[in-house]
Design an enzyme around this catalytic site. Structure first.
Site, PDB file in Angstrom:
ATOM      1  CG  ASP A  57      -1.894   1.054   1.500  1.00  0.00           C
ATOM      2  OD1 ASP A  57      -1.417   2.224   0.605  1.00  0.00           O
ATOM      3  OD2 ASP A  57      -2.614   1.266   2.334  1.00  0.00           O
ATOM      4  CE1 TYR A 150      -4.829  10.566 -12.032  1.00  0.00           C
ATOM      5  CE2 TYR A 150      -5.088  12.118 -13.972  1.00  0.00           C
ATOM      6  CZ  TYR A 150      -4.677  11.057 -13.289  1.00  0.00           C
ATOM      7  OH  TYR A 150      -3.593  10.444 -14.020  1.00  0.00           O
ATOM      8  CE  LYS A 154      -1.169  10.812 -11.841  1.00  0.00           C
ATOM      9  NZ  LYS A 154      -0.113   9.813 -11.321  1.00  0.00           N
TER      10      LYS A 154
END
Length: 246
Positions: A57, A150, A154
């Protein structure tokens, strides 16, 4: 055999881009730790490429440290780390994304880079050698609506790549990133909201070359940036996007 005698950790390697990178690295002579939260998927790819499987994880510090320890125990040292594991939230207006989804995106996409750096940077500094490759996205360069958090994660990864590259260069450690466009991976349907011919056509219309990124495309680009051929390249965020960001 451009990665002959190299050792590598690839996260999110049980499918998609990570699997493509792992296959290419193994074909070019590297020994690969195939790390994924899905232990069965990691084992399947590892068996295919004669690598080593690791269930991890990447958002959990103890799990990441265990992965680093396993790699050093198996290989003796780590030459290459590919931070490929990533998740997204479903497309929706930014003010409707749940706090749980936001936290998950930043834990997997951003915190993981921090945790893996903490676990392995000292090891690479001691050897005066190492390569870190972060898999960012064109979303961090040219954001799409309704994927705001998102996109932001990035963009964070792109800035982190450059900051790490500047700081670690004196220690012989190179840090680069890849910015793929949407590809034939398990995340594709999540990016599009739904996987329909019309939605695919809409996405493809924004890519001048006219197709999605493939795991093979990513493997080829990753192999170059992690090879000694790229020994003068650091802090670069290479777009593997068929012209999407032009």
């Amino acid at each position: 055999m451009r990665l002959q005698s190299k050792t590598a950790i690839v996260t999110g390697a049980g499918s998609g881009f990570g699997a493509g990178i792992s296959r290419k690295f193994a074909a070019e002579g590297a020994r690969v730790l195939v790390a994924d939260i899905n232990a069965d998927a990691a084992r399947e790819i590892a068996d295919e490429i004669s690598g080593v499987a690791c269930a991890v994880d990447v958002s959990d510090s103890a799990s990441v440290q265990a992965m680093a320890n396993q790699a050093i125990s198996e290989f003796g040292h780590v030459d290459i780390v590919v931070n490929n594991a990533g998740v997204t939230h479903l497309p929706a207006p930014l003010d409707t994304i749940s706090e749980e989804d936001f936290d998950r995106v930043f834990a997997v996409n951003c915190k993981s880079v921090y945790l893996i750096a903490n676990a392995l940077t000292a090891h690479m500094k001691a050897r005066s050698s190492g390569t870190i490759l972060n898999v960012a996205s064109t979303a961090g360069v040219s954001p799409r609506p309704n994927l705001s958090w998102y996109n932001a994660s990035k963009g964070w990864m792109i800035t982190a790549t450059k900051a790490m590259a500047v700081e670690l260069a004196p220690f012989g450690i190179r840090v680069n990133a890849l910015n793929p466009v949407a590809g034939e991976t398990p995340l594709l349907a999540s990016f599009m909201g739904e996987d329909t011919p019309d939605r695919r056509a809409q996405f493809l219309s924004t890519i001048p070359i006219g197709r999605f990124s493939t795991p093979e495309d990513m493997g080829n680009a990753a192999c170059y940036l992690c090879s000694d051929e790229a020994s003068m390249i650091t802090g670069v965020c290479m777009e593997v996007d068929g012209g999407r960001c032009i």
